[in-house]
Write a protein that holds these residues in place. Structure first.
Motif, PDB file in Angstrom:
ATOM      1  N   ALA A  56       0.828  -1.208   0.000  1.00 41.57           N
ATOM      2  CA  ALA A  56       0.000   0.000   0.000  1.00 41.57           C
ATOM      3  C   ALA A  56       0.861   1.255   0.000  1.00 41.57           C
ATOM      4  CB  ALA A  56      -0.916   0.010   1.222  1.00 41.57           C
ATOM      5  N   GLU A  57       0.373   2.258  -0.705  1.00 44.67           N
ATOM      6  CA  GLU A  57       0.988   3.581  -0.655  1.00 44.67           C
ATOM      7  C   GLU A  57       0.381   4.321   0.529  1.00 44.67           C
ATOM      8  OE1 GLU A  57       1.314   5.962  -4.197  1.00 44.67           O
ATOM      9  OE2 GLU A  57       1.011   4.172  -5.430  1.00 44.67           O
ATOM     10  N   VAL A  58       1.196   5.119   1.210  1.00 41.18           N
ATOM     11  CA  VAL A  58       0.714   5.890   2.357  1.00 41.18           C
ATOM     12  C   VAL A  58       0.712   7.363   1.988  1.00 41.18           C
ATOM     13  CG1 VAL A  58       1.150   6.525   4.760  1.00 41.18           C
ATOM     14  CG2 VAL A  58       1.540   4.167   4.008  1.00 41.18           C
ATOM     15  N   PHE A  59      -0.409   8.018   2.252  1.00 41.75           N
ATOM     16  CA  PHE A  59      -0.553   9.449   2.033  1.00 41.75           C
ATOM     17  C   PHE A  59      -0.902  10.093   3.367  1.00 41.75           C
ATOM     18  CE2 PHE A  59      -3.619  12.954   1.370  1.00 41.75           C
ATOM     19  CZ  PHE A  59      -2.776  13.862   0.748  1.00 41.75           C
ATOM     20  N   ASN A  60      -0.037  10.961   3.856  1.00 43.75           N
ATOM     21  CA  ASN A  60      -0.296  11.673   5.100  1.00 43.75           C
ATOM     22  C   ASN A  60      -1.118  12.922   4.777  1.00 43.75           C
ATOM     23  OD1 ASN A  60       1.158   9.814   6.624  1.00 43.75           O
ATOM     24  ND2 ASN A  60       3.055  10.912   6.305  1.00 43.75           N
ATOM     25  N   ALA A  61      -2.414  12.852   5.066  1.00 41.99           N
ATOM     26  CA  ALA A  61      -3.309  13.968   4.744  1.00 41.99           C
ATOM     27  C   ALA A  61      -2.973  15.193   5.581  1.00 41.99           C
ATOM     28  CB  ALA A  61      -4.760  13.551   4.963  1.00 41.99           C
ATOM     29  N   THR A  62      -2.730  14.978   6.851  1.00 38.59           N
ATOM     30  CA  THR A  62      -2.307  16.043   7.755  1.00 38.59           C
ATOM     31  C   THR A  62      -1.260  15.463   8.680  1.00 38.59           C
ATOM     32  OG1 THR A  62      -4.051  15.538   9.361  1.00 38.59           O
ATOM     33  CG2 THR A  62      -4.550  17.227   7.715  1.00 38.59           C
ATOM     34  N   VAL A  97      -8.664   4.663   5.272  1.00 41.55           N
ATOM     35  CA  VAL A  97      -8.424   5.870   6.055  1.00 41.55           C
ATOM     36  C   VAL A  97      -8.087   5.442   7.484  1.00 41.55           C
ATOM     37  CG1 VAL A  97      -9.463   7.952   7.053  1.00 41.55           C
ATOM     38  CG2 VAL A  97      -9.921   7.352   4.681  1.00 41.55           C
ATOM     39  N   ILE A  98      -7.029   6.050   8.016  1.00 38.84           N
ATOM     40  CA  ILE A  98      -6.688   5.879   9.428  1.00 38.84           C
ATOM     41  C   ILE A  98      -7.029   7.204  10.098  1.00 38.84           C
ATOM     42  CG2 ILE A  98      -4.890   5.388  11.111  1.00 38.84           C
ATOM     43  CD1 ILE A  98      -3.443   3.776   8.947  1.00 38.84           C
ATOM     44  N   PRO A  99      -8.123   7.234  10.887  1.00 39.63           N
ATOM     45  CA  PRO A  99      -8.658   8.501  11.392  1.00 39.63           C
ATOM     46  C   PRO A  99      -8.043   8.964  12.715  1.00 39.63           C
ATOM     47  CG  PRO A  99     -10.171   6.747  11.911  1.00 39.63           C
ATOM     48  CD  PRO A  99      -9.030   6.125  11.148  1.00 39.63           C
ATOM     49  N   PHE A 100      -6.771   9.287  12.703  1.00 39.11           N
ATOM     50  CA  PHE A 100      -6.154   9.891  13.878  1.00 39.11           C
ATOM     51  C   PHE A 100      -6.557  11.365  13.922  1.00 39.11           C
ATOM     52  CE2 PHE A 100      -2.309   6.847  13.243  1.00 39.11           C
ATOM     53  CZ  PHE A 100      -2.969   5.818  13.881  1.00 39.11           C
ATOM     54  N   GLY A 101      -6.422  11.979  15.067  1.00 37.39           N
ATOM     55  CA  GLY A 101      -6.673  13.414  15.163  1.00 37.39           C
ATOM     56  C   GLY A 101      -8.145  13.745  15.342  1.00 37.39           C
ATOM     57  N   HIS A 102      -8.499  14.973  15.007  1.00 40.94           N
ATOM     58  CA  HIS A 102      -9.846  15.494  15.216  1.00 40.94           C
ATOM     59  C   HIS A 102     -10.855  14.744  14.351  1.00 40.94           C
ATOM     60  CE1 HIS A 102     -13.172  18.264  15.601  1.00 40.94           C
ATOM     61  NE2 HIS A 102     -12.506  18.890  16.570  1.00 40.94           N
ATOM     62  N   ALA A 103     -11.957  14.332  14.968  1.00 38.43           N
ATOM     63  CA  ALA A 103     -12.976  13.540  14.270  1.00 38.43           C
ATOM     64  C   ALA A 103     -13.575  14.275  13.075  1.00 38.43           C
ATOM     65  CB  ALA A 103     -14.075  13.134  15.247  1.00 38.43           C
ATOM     66  N   ALA A 104     -13.794  15.577  13.199  1.00 42.21           N
ATOM     67  CA  ALA A 104     -14.399  16.328  12.090  1.00 42.21           C
ATOM     68  C   ALA A 104     -13.460  16.394  10.887  1.00 42.21           C
ATOM     69  CB  ALA A 104     -14.774  17.740  12.549  1.00 42.21           C
ATOM     70  N   ILE A 105     -12.158  16.487  11.129  1.00 35.45           N
ATOM     71  CA  ILE A 105     -11.184  16.497  10.034  1.00 35.45           C
ATOM     72  C   ILE A 105     -11.192  15.134   9.339  1.00 35.45           C
ATOM     73  CG2 ILE A 105      -8.739  16.748   9.429  1.00 35.45           C
ATOM     74  CD1 ILE A 105     -10.007  19.388  10.312  1.00 35.45           C
ATOM     75  N   SER A 106     -11.176  14.057  10.127  1.00 35.40           N
ATOM     76  CA  SER A 106     -11.207  12.710   9.550  1.00 35.40           C
ATOM     77  C   SER A 106     -12.484  12.473   8.751  1.00 35.40           C
ATOM     78  CB  SER A 106     -11.074  11.655  10.649  1.00 35.40           C
ATOM     79  OG  SER A 106      -9.831  11.748  11.279  1.00 35.40           O
ATOM     80  N   ALA A 107     -13.610  12.938   9.282  1.00 36.16           N
ATOM     81  CA  ALA A 107     -14.886  12.779   8.572  1.00 36.16           C
ATOM     82  C   ALA A 107     -14.867  13.553   7.254  1.00 36.16           C
ATOM     83  CB  ALA A 107     -16.040  13.247   9.455  1.00 36.16           C
ATOM     84  N   ALA A 108     -14.315  14.758   7.282  1.00 37.44           N
ATOM     85  CA  ALA A 108     -14.233  15.561   6.057  1.00 37.44           C
ATOM     86  C   ALA A 108     -13.340  14.884   5.026  1.00 37.44           C
ATOM     87  CB  ALA A 108     -13.716  16.965   6.381  1.00 37.44           C
ATOM     88  N   ILE A 109     -12.253  14.274   5.469  1.00 39.80           N
ATOM     89  CA  ILE A 109     -11.348  13.572   4.547  1.00 39.80           C
ATOM     90  C   ILE A 109     -12.043  12.357   3.946  1.00 39.80           C
ATOM     91  CG2 ILE A 109      -9.206  12.233   4.434  1.00 39.80           C
ATOM     92  CD1 ILE A 109      -8.040  14.347   6.438  1.00 39.80           C
ATOM     93  N   ASN A 110     -12.802  11.629   4.750  1.00 41.95           N
ATOM     94  CA  ASN A 110     -13.584  10.504   4.221  1.00 41.95           C
ATOM     95  C   ASN A 110     -14.537  10.988   3.131  1.00 41.95           C
ATOM     96  OD1 ASN A 110     -13.360   7.727   5.353  1.00 41.95           O
ATOM     97  ND2 ASN A 110     -13.442   8.839   7.281  1.00 41.95           N
ATOM     98  N   LEU A 111     -15.218  12.090   3.396  1.00 42.76           N
ATOM     99  CA  LEU A 111     -16.164  12.633   2.420  1.00 42.76           C
ATOM    100  C   LEU A 111     -15.447  13.096   1.156  1.00 42.76           C
ATOM    101  CD1 LEU A 111     -19.051  13.363   1.695  1.00 42.76           C
ATOM    102  CD2 LEU A 111     -18.719  15.540   2.896  1.00 42.76           C
ATOM    103  N   MET A 112     -14.292  13.732   1.318  1.00 43.71           N
ATOM    104  CA  MET A 112     -13.507  14.157   0.149  1.00 43.71           C
ATOM    105  C   MET A 112     -13.190  12.970  -0.745  1.00 43.71           C
ATOM    106  SD  MET A 112     -10.535  16.628   1.564  1.00 43.71           S
ATOM    107  CE  MET A 112     -10.882  17.711   2.938  1.00 43.71           C
TER     108      MET A 112
END
Length: 125
Positions: free
Chosen positions: A37-43, A80-95
């Motif tokens: 797998a390729e890893v992309f660090n969103a934040t 998606v690995i949802p570390f950090g703020h839940a709203a940021i992770s949710a927004a990334i999932n939606l993106m």
């Protein structure tokens, strides 16, 4: 010759590779990832979440980078690995869903370093 090799490599990877999107990388150790797998660090690290404008700027940056990745390559699986703020992770999932039309699989933390992969898609319910 290098261009041919790169094109062949890309043809082999298109539609068969996995992308793991890490929300807020560097805060927690990563769980076991799918092979190859390729890893992309969103934040990463400490984000400026002090105002609506600063949060929007973080999300705008993530969206631009995700669009670039998905425009250049197709992934058979997106996680998606949802570390950090839940709203940021949710927004990334939606993106991810809005850009690709695919519902990402989510690493669900059970505690104690244990995870399972939640593969839940409303369209299949």
């Amino acid at each position: 010759m290098d261009e041919v090799r790169l094109a062949l490599d890309r043809m082999q990877r298109v539609g068969r590779s996995a992308l793991v999107v890490v929300c807020n990388a560097g805060v927690h150790p990563l769980p076991a990832l799918p092979p190859g797998a390729e890893v992309f660090n969103a934040t990463e690290g400490q984000l400026d979440l002090s105002s609506e404008q600063s949060v929007a700027a973080v999300l705008d940056g993530v969206a631009a980078r995700l669009k670039t990745i998905f425009a250049s390559e197709s992934f058979s699986d997106i996680y998606v690995i949802p570390f950090g703020h839940a709203a940021i992770s949710a927004a990334i999932n939606l993106m991810i869903f809005r850009i690709t039309g695919k519902t990402p699989k989510v690493y669900f933390h059970l505690g104690g370093g244990e995870y399972f992969i939640l593969n839940w898609d409303i369209r299949q319910r």
